[in-house]
Design an enzyme around this catalytic site. Structure first.
Site, PDB file in Angstrom:
ATOM      1  N   LYS A 163       0.832  -1.213   0.000  1.00  0.00           N
ATOM      2  CA  LYS A 163       0.000   0.000   0.000  1.00  0.00           C
ATOM      3  C   LYS A 163       0.865   1.262   0.000  1.00  0.00           C
ATOM      4  CE  LYS A 163      -2.271  -0.920   3.836  1.00  0.00           C
ATOM      5  NZ  LYS A 163      -1.701  -2.201   4.269  1.00  0.00           N
ATOM      6  N   ARG A 204      -9.261   0.987   9.524  1.00  0.00           N
ATOM      7  CA  ARG A 204      -8.905  -0.409   9.809  1.00  0.00           C
ATOM      8  C   ARG A 204     -10.000  -1.115  10.587  1.00  0.00           C
ATOM      9  NH1 ARG A 204      -2.962   0.356   9.545  1.00  0.00           N
ATOM     10  NH2 ARG A 204      -1.908  -1.626   9.806  1.00  0.00           N
ATOM     11  N   ARG A 255      11.516  -7.877   4.622  1.00  0.00           N
ATOM     12  CA  ARG A 255      11.530  -6.421   4.404  1.00  0.00           C
ATOM     13  C   ARG A 255      12.505  -5.744   5.370  1.00  0.00           C
ATOM     14  NH1 ARG A 255       6.028  -2.879   4.374  1.00  0.00           N
ATOM     15  NH2 ARG A 255       5.933  -3.211   6.612  1.00  0.00           N
ATOM     16  N   ARG A 309      12.074  -3.536  10.969  1.00  0.00           N
ATOM     17  CA  ARG A 309      11.104  -2.854  11.823  1.00  0.00           C
ATOM     18  C   ARG A 309      10.640  -3.803  12.917  1.00  0.00           C
ATOM     19  NH1 ARG A 309       6.428  -0.161   8.141  1.00  0.00           N
ATOM     20  NH2 ARG A 309       5.079  -1.300   9.537  1.00  0.00           N
ATOM     21  N   ARG A 318      -0.340  -9.350  13.429  1.00  0.00           N
ATOM     22  CA  ARG A 318      -0.911  -8.273  12.612  1.00  0.00           C
ATOM     23  C   ARG A 318      -1.880  -8.839  11.570  1.00  0.00           C
ATOM     24  NH1 ARG A 318       4.143  -5.421  10.294  1.00  0.00           N
ATOM     25  NH2 ARG A 318       2.729  -3.907   9.375  1.00  0.00           N
TER      26      ARG A 318
HETATM   27  P1  AMP Z   1       1.038   0.180   9.270  1.00  0.00           P
HETATM   28  O1  AMP Z   1       2.352   0.793   8.941  1.00  0.00           O
HETATM   29  O2  AMP Z   1      -0.122   0.809   8.540  1.00  0.00           O
HETATM   30  O3  AMP Z   1       1.023  -1.318   9.156  1.00  0.00           O
HETATM   31  O4  AMP Z   1       0.748   0.524  10.820  1.00  0.00           O
HETATM   32  C1  AMP Z   1       1.633   0.115  11.841  1.00  0.00           C
HETATM   33  C2  AMP Z   1       0.876  -0.001  13.170  1.00  0.00           C
HETATM   34  O5  AMP Z   1       0.298   1.268  13.531  1.00  0.00           O
HETATM   35  C3  AMP Z   1      -0.301  -0.961  13.166  1.00  0.00           C
HETATM   36  O6  AMP Z   1       0.094  -2.311  13.375  1.00  0.00           O
HETATM   37  C4  AMP Z   1      -1.154  -0.411  14.320  1.00  0.00           C
HETATM   38  O7  AMP Z   1      -0.605  -0.756  15.585  1.00  0.00           O
HETATM   39  C5  AMP Z   1      -0.972   1.086  14.152  1.00  0.00           C
HETATM   40  N1  AMP Z   1      -1.995   1.658  13.236  1.00  0.00           N
HETATM   41  C6  AMP Z   1      -1.786   2.234  12.016  1.00  0.00           C
HETATM   42  N2  AMP Z   1      -2.936   2.637  11.462  1.00  0.00           N
HETATM   43  C7  AMP Z   1      -3.905   2.326  12.355  1.00  0.00           C
HETATM   44  C8  AMP Z   1      -5.324   2.459  12.348  1.00  0.00           C
HETATM   45  N3  AMP Z   1      -5.975   3.003  11.313  1.00  0.00           N
HETATM   46  N4  AMP Z   1      -6.008   2.007  13.445  1.00  0.00           N
HETATM   47  C9  AMP Z   1      -5.375   1.466  14.500  1.00  0.00           C
HETATM   48  N5  AMP Z   1      -4.039   1.288  14.563  1.00  0.00           N
HETATM   49  C10 AMP Z   1      -3.314   1.703  13.497  1.00  0.00           C
END
Ligand code: AMP
Length: 215
Positions: A13, A88, A127, A160, A171
């Protein structure tokens, strides 16, 4: 052009959002990036959410909606935006909808990038990212230099915390339970499109472009 990019962690994404941003000149809003930034700056919010991010669980809806609502009223979002990693959950999707309705913006499109789960696990565990500028590498498909320094900025290339295998599995399970229901939520509204993420970055982008140009 108001766009939500949906898809499990690791489907690309962020990569696609950057390409869309370049081509259509609308801001790329990644809630994950915003939260990681807060953690890095050790802000009050950052301290509160660090453990949640490291575990792969979701930050509470109320916190996320406050962040996104504030971001979407900034002037650069006037002609549109790309949301990456938000919404989400169903409450987040409803919160977004009511903010857009309040502002008279109705034309939201949702594109899901789809990749089967075993492929995602392989992608994410391999990654690596630059801790300084965020440039993404992959030890199989796009290996970082041997000295571990970013080719763009010289920063440290790292794994990460939330790309570790146990966190990834959590996740993905969180995605299945809390985010996948959004697909039928948006399908019912007739604003939903799916693209195959198991193609080159260019091919995925070309599929997305076709959808966007038909908007
Ligand atoms: P991402 O980089 O989008 O995978 O986000 C990394 C982490 O940030 C996720 O595993 C969540 O802990 C938190 N996070 C990001 N976006 C959201 C969201 N829209 N709602 C809740 N937690 C989020």
């Amino acid at each position: 052009m108001r766009l939500v990019l949906l898809g499990a962690p690791g489907v690309g994404k962020g990569t696609q959002a950057k390409l869309i941003n370049k081509k259509f000149n609308i801001p790329h809003i990644s809630t994950g990036d915003i939260l990681r930034n807060e953690v890095q700056e050790q802000s009050e919010l950052g301290k509160k959410v660090k453990k949640i991010l490291d575990s792969g669980e979701l930050v509470p809806d109320k916190t996320i909606l406050e962040i996104v609502n504030k971001r979407l009223v900034r002037p650069d979002c006037k002609n549109g935006f790309i949301l990456d990693g938000f919404p989400r959950t169903i409450p987040q999707a409803k919160g977004l909808q009511s903010q857009l309705n309040n502002e008279g913006h109705l034309s939201l499109k949702v594109i899901e990038i789809f990749i089967p789960e075993d492929e995602i696990i392989l992608r994410l565990t391999s990654r690596r990212i630059c801790a300084n500028c965020g440039k993404v590498y992959n030890i199989i498909f796009n290996p970082p230099p041997e000295d571990g320094c970013c080719t763009k900025c010289g920063g440290n290339i790292i794994l990460r915390d939330d790309d570790r295998e146990d966190t990834i599995k959590n996740r993905l399970s969180v995605y299945r339970k809390q985010t996948e229901p959004l697909i039928s939520f948006y399908q019912k509204k007739d604003i939903f499109f799916q693209v195959n993420g198991q193609q080159s970055v260019e091919m995925v982008f070309s599929d997305i472009e076709k959808i966007l140009l038909n908007m």
